[in-house]
Design an enzyme around this catalytic site. Structure first.
Site, PDB file in Angstrom:
ATOM      1  N   ASP A 102      -0.968  -2.561  -1.476  1.00 25.53           N
ATOM      2  CA  ASP A 102      -1.159  -1.551  -0.431  1.00 25.53           C
ATOM      3  C   ASP A 102      -1.952  -0.342  -0.919  1.00 25.53           C
ATOM      4  OD1 ASP A 102       0.549  -3.247   1.006  1.00 25.53           O
ATOM      5  OD2 ASP A 102       2.316  -2.096   0.447  1.00 25.53           O
ATOM      6  N   GLU A 131      -1.151  -3.792  11.218  1.00 28.80           N
ATOM      7  CA  GLU A 131      -0.511  -2.843  10.305  1.00 28.80           C
ATOM      8  C   GLU A 131      -1.573  -2.134   9.486  1.00 28.80           C
ATOM      9  OE1 GLU A 131       2.024  -5.228   7.804  1.00 28.80           O
ATOM     10  OE2 GLU A 131       0.413  -6.559   7.222  1.00 28.80           O
TER      11      GLU A 131
END
Length: 530
Positions: free
Chosen positions: A20, A187
């Protein structure tokens, strides 16, 4: 908006469990933040002067009270930070999943100290991004996955609110934004104003093999947004690229060009099925065509030099940035002062409810079972200090002295239900494999004095099309060196991967104490890319 410099970038950009990624440029410097889940310290930070070569500089989370990690379930904790710079401050938004919730941290310098973090109220979801318009209004854009309440697990797509970033209070109800092309799990939104146009970049397709990057644009940070006709603009799905699960990207402008920093995995095996390091950070260049980004295919860098790290434990030293503990930021059980030149770890009984507490069910067996099969690494808060495995071929070793009553050694961990251990104590060297309900041990007599324990990972030796080629690597556990080298156990590495364990982290290898006091004189790590 062009990118004349299209040479392949260094990859992996940050190897090992560093998922991430988010990146920001401040002047001539670039800063990168990654997820850390249940590990402490949290949110590792890296610095670069070229958006390609990254060096660790610290963490956002260095104090236990900044997160509520103690009781988060496996896979909870730090999810998907965004790092930005605005009005003289560094800002990090992040979700402490199943802990404190969505948070905003600030610091004057990326090395810290960082604030204790304020909770965002009115922005329920994950993967929070933060951006400001020219008038100073602050927008938090996020993925509307509900983590609590009666609609737990419901996904509302990409959401946005204006927020007071100093109090964390939303100034309005969430609005729905463009949520991609219809693939699952929209997302990782990032919102940018680029040359007068607002861009909304997201991930979709799930963080597994279908992961991808899609983008839309509009005249306002609130939309409406028009999707790119080539979406997803980047994905490795349904290819044999050596990097899979590619997605969750963040854009940054470089000198004369653009780069996207993204996550991916390096799965091994004949069908690219198992990724021991979990999700790592990669980078590639971007060219703009007709106002849309065209992402150049990333490549793995060949012939990267090997890594050799050696840690000795002098009393005046601090443990380096690479050392992680699980859900425990206090580390009162670790000391560099008790024995000069050694790290001392103290064992402890398992906490109630841990996976290993089943060993206590037969009270008549009692201490004998505990002596033969310590449960330290089964505990959700083991007395463990580890570092990320970052290479396909690796070896870690430590000189271990358990003393008269201690039991401890080395573990390669995915989570408390998936780990391989090699330990010494009570006159034996014991290899242990824990895979959910499977628990297997092997024992051999221990030599006198401190014992060098080791764990190695190597790709399988494959002849023809046999099943041996399906796994990613072989993990070997043993002790001693040279002519005194003894292998105690050998295990298939596929069971310690994100694809099997289902955790969102990666392998972490290090030292632990299961009982008594266990001392470590040194720890070494060697790694080779293939």
């Amino acid at each position: 908006m062009t990118n004349p410099q299209r040479k392949p970038m260094l990859n992996p950009a940050v190897p090992g469990f560093h998922p991430d990624p988010s990146v920001v440029r401040v002047g001539a410097d670039y800063y990168l933040a990654c997820s850390s889940f249940e590990y402490f310290p949290g949110i590792p930070l890296f610095h670069s002067t070229d958006a390609e070569h990254w060096e660790p500089i610290g963490h956002v989370v260095t104090r236990p009270k900044q997160l509520a990690l103690t009781d988060v379930p496996t896979g909870g904790g730090v999810w998907a930070p965004t790092i930005r710079h605005h009005d003289g401050l560094f800002w990090v938004t992040v979700t402490d999943a199943m802990g404190r919730g969505p948070l905003i941290f600030t610091a004057e310098r990326p090395e810290g100290p960082w604030s204790d973090g304020i909770v965002m109220v009115g922005a329920p979801g994950i993967d929070h991004d933060i951006a400001w318009d020219s008038a100073g209004a602050c927008y938090v854009t996020f993925s509307g996955l509900l983590l609590e309440g009666p609609e737990l697990g419901k996904h509302l797509g990409i959401q946005q609110v204006r927020i007071d970033p100093h109090t964390g209070e939303a100034l309005e109800a969430p609005r729905s934004l463009w949520s991609g092309t219809g693939l699952k799990f929209p997302e990782a939104p990032h919102l940018y104003e680029i040359d007068g146009t607002w861009y909304l970049m997201i991930a979709e397709g799930g963080t597994e093999r279908g992961h991808s990057i899609s983008i839309a644009r509009g005249d306002s940070p609130m939309g409406p947004f028009e999707g790119c006709g080539r979406n997803p603009v980047y994905s490795h799905r349904s290819t044999n690229h050596p990097v899979q699960n590619a997605g969750h990207g963040d854009l940054v402008r470089t000198d004369g060009g653009w780069v996207v920093i993204l996550l991916g995995t390096r799965p091994g095996g004949m069908t690219q099925a198992f990724a021991p390091m979990g999700r790592e950070t990669f980078a590639t260049t971007v060219t703009w065509v007709d106002g849309w980004p065209v992402v150049d295919a990333l490549t793995l860098t060949p012939d990267l030099p090997p890594t050799q790290l050696s840690t000795t434990f002098a009393p005046d030293d601090d443990l380096g940035l690479e050392w992680l503990s699980v859900r425990d930021g206090d580390r009162t059980w670790a000391s560099l002062d008790e024995r000069a030149g050694w790290l001392t770890l103290h064992g402890a009984a398992s906490r109630a409810g841990s996976a290993g507490s089943r060993a206590g069910a037969g009270a008549d067996v009692g201490a004998d079972v505990a002596a033969r099969a310590p449960i330290a690494m089964d505990d959700p808060g083991p007395h463990f200090l580890g570092r990320r495995q970052q290479h396909v071929i690796s070896r870690c070793a430590a000189l271990v002295d358990p003393g008269p009553t201690g039991v401890g050694g080395l573990s390669v961990r995915y989570d408390e239900a998936h780990h391989y251990d090699i330990e010494v104590g009570g006159g034996v060297v014991r290899a242990r494999v824990r895979l959910d309900q499977v628990d297997q041990t092997w024992e051999v007599p221990a030599p006198d004095g401190p014992v060098e324990l080791w764990i190695t990972t190597t790709p399988p030796i494959v002849e023809g099309m046999g099943l041996a080629g399906m796994t990613c690597d072989i993990v070997r556990l043993g002790f001693g060196s040279g002519d005194d080298r003894v292998q105690v156990a050998e295990m298939d590495g596929r069971y310690l991967t994100s694809d099997t364990a289902a955790s969102f982290t990666g392998r972490v290898t290090g030292m632990y104490a299961a009982a008594g006091e266990v001392a470590f004189e040194r720890f070494t790590y060697e790694g080779h890319h293939v």
